[in-house]
Design an enzyme around this catalytic site. Structure first.
Site, PDB file in Angstrom:
ATOM      1  N   LYS A   1      -4.322   7.323  -5.692  1.00 10.61           N
ATOM      2  CA  LYS A   1      -4.230   8.899  -5.024  1.00 10.61           C
ATOM      3  C   LYS A   1      -3.222   9.622  -5.345  1.00 10.61           C
ATOM      4  O   LYS A   1      -4.244  10.961  -5.483  1.00 10.61           O
ATOM      5  CB  LYS A   1      -3.204   8.328  -3.368  1.00 10.61           C
ATOM      6  CG  LYS A   1      -2.033   8.653  -3.587  1.00 10.61           C
ATOM      7  CD  LYS A   1      -0.985   8.662  -2.280  1.00 10.61           C
ATOM      8  CE  LYS A   1       0.085   8.681  -1.673  1.00 10.61           C
ATOM      9  NZ  LYS A   1       0.693  10.352  -2.510  1.00 10.61           N
ATOM     10  N   THR A   2      -2.568   9.707  -6.409  1.00 11.73           N
ATOM     11  CA  THR A   2      -1.608  10.856  -7.006  1.00 11.73           C
ATOM     12  C   THR A   2      -3.010  11.659  -8.259  1.00 11.73           C
ATOM     13  O   THR A   2      -3.233  12.809  -8.260  1.00 11.73           O
ATOM     14  CB  THR A   2      -0.411  10.877  -7.515  1.00 11.73           C
ATOM     15  OG1 THR A   2       0.494  10.583  -6.707  1.00 11.73           O
ATOM     16  CG2 THR A   2      -0.050  12.267  -8.586  1.00 11.73           C
TER      17      THR A   2
ATOM     18  N   ASP B   1      -1.477  16.168   0.407  1.00  8.19           N
ATOM     19  CA  ASP B   1      -1.185  14.988  -0.027  1.00  8.19           C
ATOM     20  C   ASP B   1       0.021  14.402   1.302  1.00  8.19           C
ATOM     21  O   ASP B   1       0.459  14.656   2.386  1.00  8.19           O
ATOM     22  CB  ASP B   1       0.288  14.932  -1.264  1.00  8.19           C
ATOM     23  CG  ASP B   1       0.357  13.369  -1.554  1.00  8.19           C
ATOM     24  OD1 ASP B   1      -0.197  12.472  -1.339  1.00  8.19           O
ATOM     25  OD2 ASP B   1       1.399  13.492  -2.245  1.00  8.19           O
ATOM     26  N   GLU B   2      -0.328  12.703   1.218  1.00  8.21           N
ATOM     27  CA  GLU B   2       0.525  11.906   2.321  1.00  8.21           C
ATOM     28  C   GLU B   2       0.577  13.238   3.864  1.00  8.21           C
ATOM     29  O   GLU B   2       1.123  13.315   5.014  1.00  8.21           O
ATOM     30  CB  GLU B   2       2.225  12.154   2.450  1.00  8.21           C
ATOM     31  CG  GLU B   2       2.670  12.071   1.259  1.00  8.21           C
ATOM     32  CD  GLU B   2       2.455  10.463   0.817  1.00  8.21           C
ATOM     33  OE1 GLU B   2       1.495   9.606   2.041  1.00  8.21           O
ATOM     34  OE2 GLU B   2       2.925   9.401  -0.065  1.00  8.21           O
TER      35      GLU B   2
ATOM     36  N   GLN C   1       0.729   3.533   5.940  1.00 12.57           N
ATOM     37  CA  GLN C   1       1.984   3.828   5.820  1.00 12.57           C
ATOM     38  C   GLN C   1       2.449   5.373   6.592  1.00 12.57           C
ATOM     39  O   GLN C   1       3.552   6.086   6.422  1.00 12.57           O
ATOM     40  CB  GLN C   1       1.885   4.162   4.447  1.00 12.57           C
ATOM     41  CG  GLN C   1       1.143   3.214   3.552  1.00 12.57           C
ATOM     42  CD  GLN C   1       1.646   3.389   1.927  1.00 12.57           C
ATOM     43  OE1 GLN C   1       2.309   3.443   1.324  1.00 12.57           O
ATOM     44  NE2 GLN C   1       0.382   3.302   1.297  1.00 12.57           N
TER      45      GLN C   1
ATOM     46  N   ARG D   1       6.271  -1.998  -2.232  1.00 15.41           N
ATOM     47  CA  ARG D   1       6.893  -1.141  -3.361  1.00 15.41           C
ATOM     48  C   ARG D   1       6.863  -1.973  -4.450  1.00 15.41           C
ATOM     49  O   ARG D   1       7.285  -1.899  -5.162  1.00 15.41           O
ATOM     50  CB  ARG D   1       8.544  -0.969  -2.670  1.00 15.41           C
ATOM     51  CG  ARG D   1       7.960  -0.652  -1.598  1.00 15.41           C
ATOM     52  CD  ARG D   1       7.592   1.264  -1.617  1.00 15.41           C
ATOM     53  NE  ARG D   1       5.987   1.343  -1.182  1.00 15.41           N
ATOM     54  CZ  ARG D   1       5.382   1.892  -1.446  1.00 15.41           C
ATOM     55  NH1 ARG D   1       5.588   2.549  -2.312  1.00 15.41           N
ATOM     56  NH2 ARG D   1       4.440   1.936  -0.253  1.00 15.41           N
TER      57      ARG D   1
END
Length: 776
Positions: free
Chosen positions: A36-37, A228-229, A259, A617
Site C-alpha cells: 500500500k505504501t 493512509d490508514e 486492521q 506481522r
C-alpha cells in the site's frame, strides 16, 4: 530520478490501475503486506509526473516516519524540490501548520504550544486539585480520556455543559462536574496559548465551520487528497477530509478494514466501510497479494478474519514459499512460557544465524513484558521494549524542552511551573500557588502575573519578587535571540545559561551520567534538525524544532542502537511493522481476547482483527503460546487457551505437543452480561476434533456463552448445588461426560474442583460455573 516507465513497471496490475486512475474518489483496500505504501507513493509521483503542482496535493499519514519515507521515495522519482513542496505529514502536524497560519481567527497566537499527553494530564491534575475534588473519583487520566473522546466527536466545552444526556452519564459514575473541568481546562489552554493533540483537530473543524472563506481557500488549494490508514481515522479526522474534498472529490483513501484496531482511541471502522455511501461514484481497488509473508501465514490469517461479519471481503494470497506451519507452545506457567520462548529464540538464532532484530515478541498488554524481560536477561539476549518511557518523556529532557517552550511561548503554564525553580533558585511551591491563584482570579496567565509584580506584588515579599524578576529576565534574554540564532545555537545557549548542563555534569552517579548523556543526545538531535532544515531550505528556528518534536511518535524516536535487538511490544504497537520470526504470547481467554472486549459482537470482532494484525506481522515463522496457570492480581488463575487458536484452520497449524485434550477443554463455561456467542455454521474438522466453539452469533442479552458438541443432550439435565460436591463423588458434565472428583480446594464462592473425566482427562473447574451433576 527514476524513469516514468520504470517505476510503473514495478507495480502489479491492480497497483498500477490504482496509481494511474488519479481522478475522482478511490478506495484502495490494501491487505497486509500488499504494497500500500508503494501505491500511495507512486500515485503521488504519478500526479507530479502528470504536471500536478506539489502544493496542491495533500497526503495524510499516521506517523512522521511514514511521511518521511514516502517523501524520500517520491524524491527519487521526481526530484527533491517537488517532493519537499508537497503537503505531506500526519493529520496533527499538517493541521497544526494550517492552524499556525490561521491562528488569529481562533483567538490564538501563531506560536502556540502543543501540549503532549503528560502536559495535558498535569493541567487536569492541577484543576482537579484547585476545585477541591476527590482525585480518586475524578482520576486525571479518566477525566482526560473522557474529554478527549468528546473533542474527537467535536463536542466543545460549552456543548458538553449543555448536553443533558452527557450530564446524566457523568452523574451516573459520580463525576457530575466534568463539564466544569472541561471549561476550566479550555480556558487555561487559551490563557497559556496552548493546544493539546485533540485540539489540533477540533480547532481545525471549528475553523472550517466558522470561517467558510478559509475552508474555501483550502478546498481550492488541495485539489488531490490522499489518506493512509483510513480505517484508523476518527470522526474529527473523517470530517476534515470530507470537507476538504467536497469541491474536487479527487480523494484517494488507502486502508484495510481487517486492521481496524483503534476504537479505544476513537477510530471509526465505519469511515472505511461507508466510503461508498459518501462517494457513490467511487472506484474500488483490492490489493490482495501479500509480498511479506509465506503462503501458510497468509492462509492462516485469512481463516481467522473471514469469521468477522463487518468487513469488505477480500482474499489475500502469497506467491512466496508455503513456509512452516504455525507452532503452538503450551506452558504450565507464565514463567515457563517466558523460559520456553527465550530459549527458542536463542536456539533459532544460533541455528539460522538470524540477527536479533529478526525476532519479536507480541503480547496483548504491557504488563506481560516483565516475565519475558527476565527470561531474556538470564540468557543475555538484548531486547528493546516499545511503548515504554519515550526519550522525550524523560525528566531531564522535559525540563530543557520546557525552557525552549517558554522561550517561544512565555504564556505556557505547564512549562513555567516545570522550570520556574529548576535549577533551584529559591522559588517554592507556596509562591507558585500564589501566582496560579492570582492568574485564575484575574483571568490571565502566570507569565502576565509575574511580569507585573513590581506594580502588583500579590502578597509576595521583595526577596521572592527579586528572584522572579531574575527568572523573567533570563527568559526575555532567550526570547531576544529567537530570530537571530538557529535552533541548535539557541538550544545550546539555553542549556548552558540555565545551568542545566553544569548541574547534570556535576552529578557523577550512574543516573546523573545517563541524564547528562540524554541532554547531549537531545542537542545532537536539534543539530541534525537544523542541518536538515538548512539543506532543504526549511525554517530552522527553535519554534520549528519544537513543533517537529511535539508531534513525534514512538516509531519516530527509534535510535540506531535499538535496531539489532529483540523487539517486545503490544500488538497495537506492532501495527505497520514486520519481523521474520514472530512470537504471539499469552493466548488465553480473558487475556487475548481481552476480558473487557467480549461483551458485544463488535468488541469481539475488533479483538479478532487484532489477532489478524498480529499474525500478519510475520514474514517467515509464527509461534503461538499460552500458559495453563498465571498470576492475576496476586492470585493464581487457570486460564483456558484462546478461542483464536482454535479458529485457525487445522491445516496451517503444527501441534508440537499433544494439544487435543487441552483444546477439548476450552475451559469452564463462562458468562457474559450482554451477549451469547454460538457457532452458527458447520465447524471445521479441526473445530470438531478439538471442540472449539468460536464463530460469533449475537443472541439474547444476559444469556450464558455456551460450547458446542455437548456429550449430554439430556433436556432434563439439572446441575447439583455446588456446595454439596465433595471429593470422591462421581459427577456428570454436559460436555465432558462422567468424571470423579479428585480434590476440592478454596472457599465460597470460588471453590475449585479437580475432576478426572473419562473423555478428556483431568480438569480443574470453578464450581460456580461448572454445572456438575452428582450421580454417585
Amino acid at each position: 530520478m527514476i524513469d516514468k516507465i520504470e517505476y510503473l513497471n514495478e507495480l502489479n496490475s491492480v497497483q498500477k490501475e490504482a496509481v494511474e486512475n488519479i481522478y475522482g474518489p478511490s478506495l484502495v483496500i490494501a491487505g497486509a503486506g500488499s504494497g500500500k505504501t508503494r501505491v500511495l507513493t507512486y500515485r503521488i509521483a504519478h500526479l507530479l509526473q502528470q504536471g500536478v503542482r506539489p502544493y496542491s496535493i495533500l497526503a495524510l499519514t499516521f506517523t512522521n516516519k511514514a511521511a518521511r519515507e514516502m517523501k524520500d521515495r517520491i524524491a527519487a522519482i521526481v526530484g527533491s524540490k517537488q517532493a519537499h513542496n508537497l503537503w505531506m505529514g500526519t493529520f496533527h502536524s499538517t493541521f497544526a501548520k494550517i492552524l499556525r497560519y490561521e491562528a488569529e481567527h481562533l483567538g490564538f497566537d501563531s506560536n502556540f504550544t502543543i501540549y503532549d499527553a503528560q502536559d495535558s494530564r498535569n493541567l487536569f491534575r492541577s484543576i482537579i486539585k484547585e476545585m477541591q475534588l476527590d482525585d480518586k473519583v475524578y482520576k486525571p487520566n479518566e477525566v482526560q480520556n473522557r474529554i478527549s473522546s468528546a473533542k474527537n466527536n467535536l463536542v466543545t466545552a460549552n456543548a458538553y455543559a449543555q448536553n443533558a444526556q452527557i450530564q446524566k452519564i457523568d452523574a451516573s459514575v459520580r463525576r457530575p462536574r466534568i463539564f466544569e473541568i472541561y471549561k476550566k481546562y479550555s480556558q487555561r489552554c487559551r490563557q497559556a496559548n496552548a493546544m493539546d493533540f485533540d485540539d489540533l483537530l477540533l480547532q481545525t473543524n471549528l475553523l472550517f465551520k466558522t470561517k467558510p472563506e478559509i475552508l474555501a481557500k483550502y478546498q481550492d488549494k488541495f485539489k488531490y487528497i490522499l489518506v493512509d490508514e483510513y480505517q484508523d481515522t476518527n470522526y474529527s479526522q473523517y470530517l476534515i477530509v470530507k470537507k476538504l474534498a467536497e469541491n474536487h472529490k479527487n480523494v484517494c483513501v488507502v486502508g484495510d478494514d481487517a486492521q481496524s484496531i483503534y476504537s479505544f482511541r476513537g477510530a471509526k471502522i465505519e469511515n472505511i466501510l461507508n466510503f461508498r455511501n459518501d462517494y457513490p461514484n467511487y472506484k474500488l481497488y483490492k490489493l490482495e497479494q501479500n509480498y511479506r509473508s509465506t503462503q501458510n501465514i497468509v492462509n492462516a490469517a485469512n481463516s481467522i478474519i473471514h469469521k468477522n461479519k463487518g468487513q469488505i471481503k477480500k482474499i489475500s494470497f502469497s506467491d512466496k514459499e508455503f513456509g512452516d506451519k504455525i507452532k503452538i507452545i503450551k506452558a504450565l506457567t507464565d514463567h515457563e512460557e517466558g523460559y520456553i520462548i527465550s530459549n527458542d529464540i536463542f536456539e533459532t538464532r544460533m541455528r539460522e544465524h538470524i540477527n536479533y532484530k529478526g525476532f519479536a515478541i507480541l503480547y496483548r498488554t504491557n504488563a506481560q513484558s516483565r516475565i519475558f524481560e527476565e527470561s531474556l536477561r538470564k540468557l543475555n539476549l538484548p531486547y528493546k521494549i516499545y511503548g515504554g518511557l519515550s526519550f522525550y518523556q524523560r525528566k531531564e529532557i522535559k525540563d530543557l524542552l520546557a525552557y525552549y517552550r517558554m522561550t517561544t511561548n512565555p504564556y505556557d503554564e505547564e512549562a513555567i511551573k516545570r522550570v520556574i525553580n529548576y535549577p533551584k533558585r529559591g522559588i517554592g511551591a507556596t509562591t507558585i500557588n500564589k501566582l496560579q491563584e492570582a492568574a485564575t482570579q484575574n483571568d490571565s496567565s502566570m507569565w502576565e502575573v509575574i511580569t507585573e509584580l513590581t506594580h502588583r506584588p500579590y502578597g509576595l515579599n521583595t526577596g521572592t519578587i527579586s528572584k522572579l524578576m531574575k527568572f523573567t529576565n533570563l527568559i526575555s534574554g532567550f526570547q531576544s535571540q529567537l530570530d537571530k540564532l538557529t535552533a541548535f545555537d539557541l538550544a545550546k545557549h539555553i542549556a548552558e545559561s540555565t545551568g542545566i548542563i553544569r548541574e547534570l555534569y556535576n552529578d557523577r552517579s550512574p543516573e546523573g551520567v545517563s541524564r547528562h548523556e540524554n541532554i547531549q543526545e537531545l542537542l545532537n538531535g536539534i543539530q541534525e534538525f537544523t542541518q536538515n532544515a538548512l539543506e532543504e531550505g526549511q525554517e530552522l528556528q527553535l519554534n520549528n524544532y519544537l513543533e517537529d518534536v511535539a508531534l513525534l511518535t514512538d516509531q519516530d524516536n527509534e535510535k540506531d542502537e535499538d535496531r539489532d535487538k529483540i523487539s517486545l511490544m503490544t500488538i497495537h504497537a506492532a501495527k505497520g511493522l514486520e519481523f521474520p520470526y514472530l512470537y504471539i504470547v499469552g493466548l488465553e481467554e480473558e487475556l487475548f481476547p481481552s476480558q473487557m472486549a467480549t461483551g458485544t459482537l463488535p468488541e469481539l470482532e475488533e479483538e479478532r482483527r487484532l489477532f489478524y494484525v498480529a499474525l500478519t506481522r510475520a514474514e517467515q515463522k509464527i509461534t503461538l503460546s499460552f500458559a495453563k496457570s498465571r498470576y492475576k492480581w496476586g492470585n493464581m488463575s487457570y486460564p483456558r487457551p484462546s478461542r483464536f487458536i482454535g479458529e485457525i484452520d487445522e491445516s496451517y497449524v503444527d501441534f508440537t505437543y499433544d494439544q487435543a485434550p487441552e483444546f477439548a477443554n476450552n475451559g469452564n463455561e463462562y458468562t457474559s452480561s450482554e451477549t451469547e456467542y454460538e457457532t452458527p455454521d458447520e465447524p471445521s474438522r479441526f473445530q470438531k476434533k478439538r471442540s472449539f466453539s468460536t464463530k460469533p452469533k449475537l443472541k439474547q442479552a444476559g444469556a450464558r456463552i455456551k460450547r458446542n458438541n455437548p456429550l449430554s443432550d439430556d433436556p432434563n439435565f439439572e446441575p447439583s448445588n455446588p456446595a454439596l460436591i465433595q471429593s470422591g463423588m462421581v459427577v456428570e458434565h454436559q460436555r465432558f461426560g462422567k468424571g470423579k472428583v479428585l480434590q476440592i480446594e478454596g472457599s465460597a464462592p470460588n471453590i475449585k474442583a479437580t475432576v478426572f473425566f473419562q473423555t478428556v482427562g483431568q480438569k480443574q473447574l470453578l464450581l460456580k460455573f461448572a454445572k456438575l451433576k452428582i450421580i454417585g
